[in-house]
Design a protein around this motif. Sequence first.
Motif, PDB file in Angstrom:
ATOM      1  N   SER A 117      -5.940  15.516   6.444  1.00  0.00           N
ATOM      2  CA  SER A 117      -4.741  15.011   6.641  1.00  0.00           C
ATOM      3  C   SER A 117      -3.773  15.336   7.791  1.00  0.00           C
ATOM      4  CB  SER A 117      -4.079  15.134   5.288  1.00  0.00           C
ATOM      5  OG  SER A 117      -3.845  16.480   5.115  1.00  0.00           O
ATOM      6  N   THR A 148      -6.619   5.530   6.179  1.00  0.00           N
ATOM      7  CA  THR A 148      -7.624   6.678   6.333  1.00  0.00           C
ATOM      8  C   THR A 148      -8.260   6.104   7.525  1.00  0.00           C
ATOM      9  OG1 THR A 148      -7.756   7.071   3.826  1.00  0.00           O
ATOM     10  CG2 THR A 148      -9.317   7.893   5.205  1.00  0.00           C
ATOM     11  N   THR A 193      -9.898  11.175   7.735  1.00  0.00           N
ATOM     12  CA  THR A 193      -8.640  11.619   7.859  1.00  0.00           C
ATOM     13  C   THR A 193      -7.274  10.729   7.363  1.00  0.00           C
ATOM     14  OG1 THR A 193      -9.070  12.836   9.819  1.00  0.00           O
ATOM     15  CG2 THR A 193      -6.807  12.432   9.592  1.00  0.00           C
ATOM     16  N   GLN A 194      -6.690  11.295   6.092  1.00  0.00           N
ATOM     17  CA  GLN A 194      -5.546  10.382   5.773  1.00  0.00           C
ATOM     18  C   GLN A 194      -4.295  10.587   6.792  1.00  0.00           C
ATOM     19  OE1 GLN A 194      -5.372   8.486   2.612  1.00  0.00           O
ATOM     20  NE2 GLN A 194      -3.419   8.012   3.850  1.00  0.00           N
ATOM     21  N   SER A 223      -0.270   3.812   8.927  1.00  0.00           N
ATOM     22  CA  SER A 223      -1.084   4.819   7.764  1.00  0.00           C
ATOM     23  C   SER A 223      -1.923   4.334   6.937  1.00  0.00           C
ATOM     24  CB  SER A 223       0.324   4.866   6.896  1.00  0.00           C
ATOM     25  OG  SER A 223       1.349   5.410   7.527  1.00  0.00           O
ATOM     26  N   LYS A 228     -13.670  10.183  -0.912  1.00  0.00           N
ATOM     27  CA  LYS A 228     -13.673   8.992   0.067  1.00  0.00           C
ATOM     28  C   LYS A 228     -14.962   9.048   1.294  1.00  0.00           C
ATOM     29  CE  LYS A 228      -9.009   7.521   0.144  1.00  0.00           C
ATOM     30  NZ  LYS A 228      -7.728   7.084   0.814  1.00  0.00           N
ATOM     31  N   THR A 238      -0.411   9.745   7.816  1.00  0.00           N
ATOM     32  CA  THR A 238       0.960   9.084   7.135  1.00  0.00           C
ATOM     33  C   THR A 238       1.747   9.173   8.114  1.00  0.00           C
ATOM     34  OG1 THR A 238       0.185   9.997   4.892  1.00  0.00           O
ATOM     35  CG2 THR A 238       2.543   9.410   5.537  1.00  0.00           C
TER      36      THR A 238
END
Lengths: 113, 114
Positions: A10, A87, A107-108, A85, B41, A110
Amino acid sequence: QQQVKQSPQSLIVQKGGISIINCAYENTAFDYFPWYQQFPGKGPALLIAIRPDVSEKKEGRFTISFNKSAKQFSLHIMDSQPGDSATYFCAASRGASGSRLTFGEGTQLTVNP
Amino acid sequence: DTAVSQTPKYLVTQMGNDKSIKCEQNLGHDTMYWYKQDSKKFLKIMFSYNNKELIINETVPNRFSPKSPDKAHLNLHINSLELGDSAVYFCASSLRQGFPYGYTFGSGTRLTVV
């Protein structure tokens, strides 16, 4: 055996900042390296891709850097926006393998306003 | 027109049931795929068909059976559903086998087994 490893899991970036996501692969037979963007409730969408004969590819704010000797490639998002924003997935493919995509873990990202 | 469309978008069913997911692409692609996205995911290929012929069959339980009536359609039938089958299933297509460029994914089918 995870053939494509992605980091970080993340990432939080401020608006206007640079987002960097890294991937490493093991199979030297891979010959196509795409990045996918996925929004909640949607399927992955192709963002940008590179072949190993090129060290860098740029499309708008998105750049792939490719290091064949290190078996690594990365996605750079310049001037990151809240709308970025999502994934992000790196992937790799070997044409002879029937076009399957082997994905990284994702990968998230934000981007804070 | 949606390039790769899947139905249904959501599927909630009980353990032991049999269910099907349908996929259609209007891109004129020769190759179609099923991918599974788990709760973390992670995306992994399950099957690939090239012009109605099975090309890739990953280590997937025999309860999963794909069928391609023509090169524009690829369906996935799942027998005796288990809790662990809960995931999002994506259909995708690409121009032809050995040519991964322009991979296009559908919006996914969220399968929940209760």
